[in-house]
Design a protein around this motif. Structure first.
Motif, short mmCIF file in Angstrom:
data_model
loop_
_atom_site.label_atom_id
_atom_site.label_comp_id
_atom_site.label_asym_id
_atom_site.label_seq_id
_atom_site.Cartn_x
_atom_site.Cartn_y
_atom_site.Cartn_z
N ASP A 108 0.96 -1.26 -0.05
CA ASP A 108 -0.27 -0.12 -0.03
C ASP A 108 1.07 1.12 -0.05
O ASP A 108 2.18 1.15 0.45
CB ASP A 108 -0.86 -0.11 1.18
CG ASP A 108 -1.70 -1.31 1.24
OD1 ASP A 108 -2.17 -1.79 0.36
OD2 ASP A 108 -2.03 -1.73 2.39
N LYS A 114 -4.71 1.90 -0.95
CA LYS A 114 -4.57 0.27 -1.36
C LYS A 114 -4.64 0.13 -2.79
O LYS A 114 -5.64 0.59 -3.72
CB LYS A 114 -6.19 -0.15 -0.82
CG LYS A 114 -6.27 -0.16 0.89
CD LYS A 114 -5.37 -1.16 1.29
CE LYS A 114 -5.84 -1.25 3.10
NZ LYS A 114 -4.78 -1.86 3.70
N TYR A 115 -3.60 -0.45 -3.31
CA TYR A 115 -3.56 -0.55 -4.65
C TYR A 115 -3.97 -2.01 -5.13
O TYR A 115 -4.16 -2.30 -6.37
CB TYR A 115 -2.12 -0.62 -4.78
CG TYR A 115 -1.30 0.71 -4.74
CD1 TYR A 115 -2.14 1.82 -5.17
CD2 TYR A 115 -0.19 0.83 -4.31
CE1 TYR A 115 -1.13 3.35 -5.15
CE2 TYR A 115 0.75 1.93 -4.18
CZ TYR A 115 -0.04 3.04 -4.61
OH TYR A 115 0.55 4.26 -4.35
N GLY A 116 -4.43 -2.80 -4.19
CA GLY A 116 -4.82 -4.28 -4.73
C GLY A 116 -3.90 -5.26 -5.33
O GLY A 116 -4.09 -5.77 -6.10
N TRP A 220 -3.39 2.58 -11.92
CA TRP A 220 -4.08 2.55 -10.83
C TRP A 220 -5.20 3.46 -10.70
O TRP A 220 -4.97 4.54 -11.16
CB TRP A 220 -3.20 2.69 -9.56
CG TRP A 220 -3.77 2.58 -8.27
CD1 TRP A 220 -4.53 1.53 -7.78
CD2 TRP A 220 -4.09 3.57 -7.18
NE1 TRP A 220 -5.30 1.76 -6.56
CE2 TRP A 220 -4.98 2.97 -6.33
CE3 TRP A 220 -3.80 5.02 -7.40
CZ2 TRP A 220 -5.28 3.77 -5.06
CZ3 TRP A 220 -4.14 5.59 -6.01
CH2 TRP A 220 -4.79 5.03 -4.94
N PRO A 224 -10.04 1.91 -4.30
CA PRO A 224 -9.83 0.61 -3.84
C PRO A 224 -11.30 -0.18 -4.03
O PRO A 224 -12.24 0.14 -4.06
CB PRO A 224 -9.41 0.64 -2.32
CG PRO A 224 -10.04 1.93 -1.82
CD PRO A 224 -10.13 2.85 -2.98
N ASP A 321 -9.32 -0.42 -7.97
CA ASP A 321 -8.14 -0.98 -7.97
C ASP A 321 -7.26 -0.79 -9.22
O ASP A 321 -7.38 0.34 -9.89
CB ASP A 321 -7.95 -2.30 -7.67
CG ASP A 321 -8.37 -2.70 -6.14
OD1 ASP A 321 -7.77 -1.66 -5.31
OD2 ASP A 321 -8.67 -3.63 -5.73
N CYS A 322 -6.74 -1.88 -9.82
CA CYS A 322 -5.73 -1.63 -10.86
C CYS A 322 -6.22 -2.15 -12.43
O CYS A 322 -7.04 -3.13 -12.20
CB CYS A 322 -4.25 -2.57 -10.75
SG CYS A 322 -3.58 -1.60 -9.41
#
Length: 361
Positions: A108, A114-116, A220, A224, A321-322
């Motif tokens: 993170d 939170k990037y996942g 990103w 999240p 997230d991404c």
């Protein structure tokens, strides 16, 4: 002091279908880590995380049980990993000790974004790995996967455990999930030592070599998402939309089989074609399950990448997230990155954590 690391991950393809046992996904480990340190103590032990300093917990030993002074803590995955690994140590005749366990996550951002990247899986793997060294337990990658998978599943309750596999093995992997009902039954009747030595039904983890011309880029979205909640939502519609769901599963399996063959042949074009097909399948799943897998900003991220000649899709459960992009190394990505930035999409400057860099010890 013992220090170990476990990498984060991103799903490339096969999401949602991989939750059903025997269905494949492709996952990649990344060069951002959870680090666990462990050192013996004569009196009180501690579990301290730089990310949750105000929630550090303290405990003492009462026989073989860990007795906690704090009633409320955020460390469910760590505690599950400790409990399970100490059960394994106990089965092998080790005397249980008291220790200080430190956890530090790079998965993170410094300000808590939170990037996942699978932090709960990496935390679980790092904790199991550290304790196996502390107690000098026999451990290889298949055993580490199984121990961490049991610990993680007991907390999360759903999911494929592919993120555990990526964190254990490193690099690019093709992962086929195992029969979790079988595991739950076996947990009631088998010693951990025996369970770790068994073949688990349908479990398959194969290392993949990406083509030299493949560049992985990660965008990103700034929002999240909760994987377990999204998987729960899809699970609710399985019975109602059984025909459509089964069609999705079989199409995903066929798509991933072709994509894995693309890796084996070193063919970037095949991999990109199947990545786009997997995106289409996930959009169909989102439509009939009424789950938002591809948010508007993820859609923008993907469209920008496709316009630059890349293949792109959501990663993992989606919903935020991404997103991931597979692009030929000969293509200059500067315009793509500029267009991302104008939409508030951040490129995560991460690279693949290779297998050679991911020893068990």
């Amino acid at each position: 002091m013992i220090t170990v690391k476990a990498p984060g991950k991103l799903y490339i393809a096969g999401e949602y279908a991989v939750v059903e046992y025997g269905f494949p996904a492709i996952i990649v480990a990344l060069n951002q880590f959870v680090t666990a340190t462990i050192s013996p103590s004569d009196t009180y032990g501690s579990i301290v995380s730089k990310q949750y300093q105000e929630n550090s917990i303290f405990w003492r030993r009462q026989g073989d049980e860990m007795v906690f002074d704090n009633r409320d803590n955020p460390f469910h995955y760590i505690l599950s990993a400790i409990s399970l690994t100490e059960n394994y140590a106990h089965e092998l005749g080790r005397n249980l000790g008291v220790y200080h366990l430190g956890i530090n996550s790079e998965l993170d951002s410094a300000d808590g974004k939170k990037y996942g990247l699978g932090s709960s899986a990496a935390v679980t793997v790092a904790t199991v790995k550290a304790l196996c060294q502390f107690y000098k337990l026999p451990m290889d990658k298949p055993k580490l996967f199984k121990l961490a998978a049991i610990a993680h599943l007991s907390v999360q309750g759903n999911g494929s455990l592919g993120d555990i596999a990526a964190s254990v093995y490193g690099g690019w992997i093709a992962y086929h999930s195992f029969d979790r009902d079988w595991l739950q039954t076996r947990l009631q009747t088998s010693r951990l030592t025996d369970l770790l030595a068994m073949d688990w039904p349908d479990l398959k983890i194969d290392l993949l070599t990406p083509p030299h011309d493949l560049r992985l880029m990660i965008g990103w979205t700034g929002s999240p998402a909760s994987t377990s909640h999204l998987v729960d939502k899809v699970a609710l519609v399985k019975a109602k939309q059984r025909g459509e769901y089964q069609t999705f599963l079989q199409a995903s399996k066929a798509c991933l089989k072709r994509m894995i063959a693309g890796f084996e042949a070193g063919n970037l074009s095949t991999i990109q074609t199947e990545l786009r097909q997997n995106r289409t399948l996930l959009q169909t799943l989102g439509d009939f399950s009424h789950v938002t897998i591809e948010t508007p900003i993820l859609k923008k991220m993907i469209t920008i990448a496709e316009n630059a000649g890349a293949a792109a899709k959501t990663s993992g459960a989606g919903g935020g997230d991404c997103g991931i992009v597979l692009i030929d190394r000969s293509v200059n990505p500067q315009q793509l990155l500029k267009d991302w930035a104008s939409e508030g999409i951040e490129r995560l400057n991460l690279s693949v954590h290779t297998v050679a860099d991911n020893p068990v010890a």
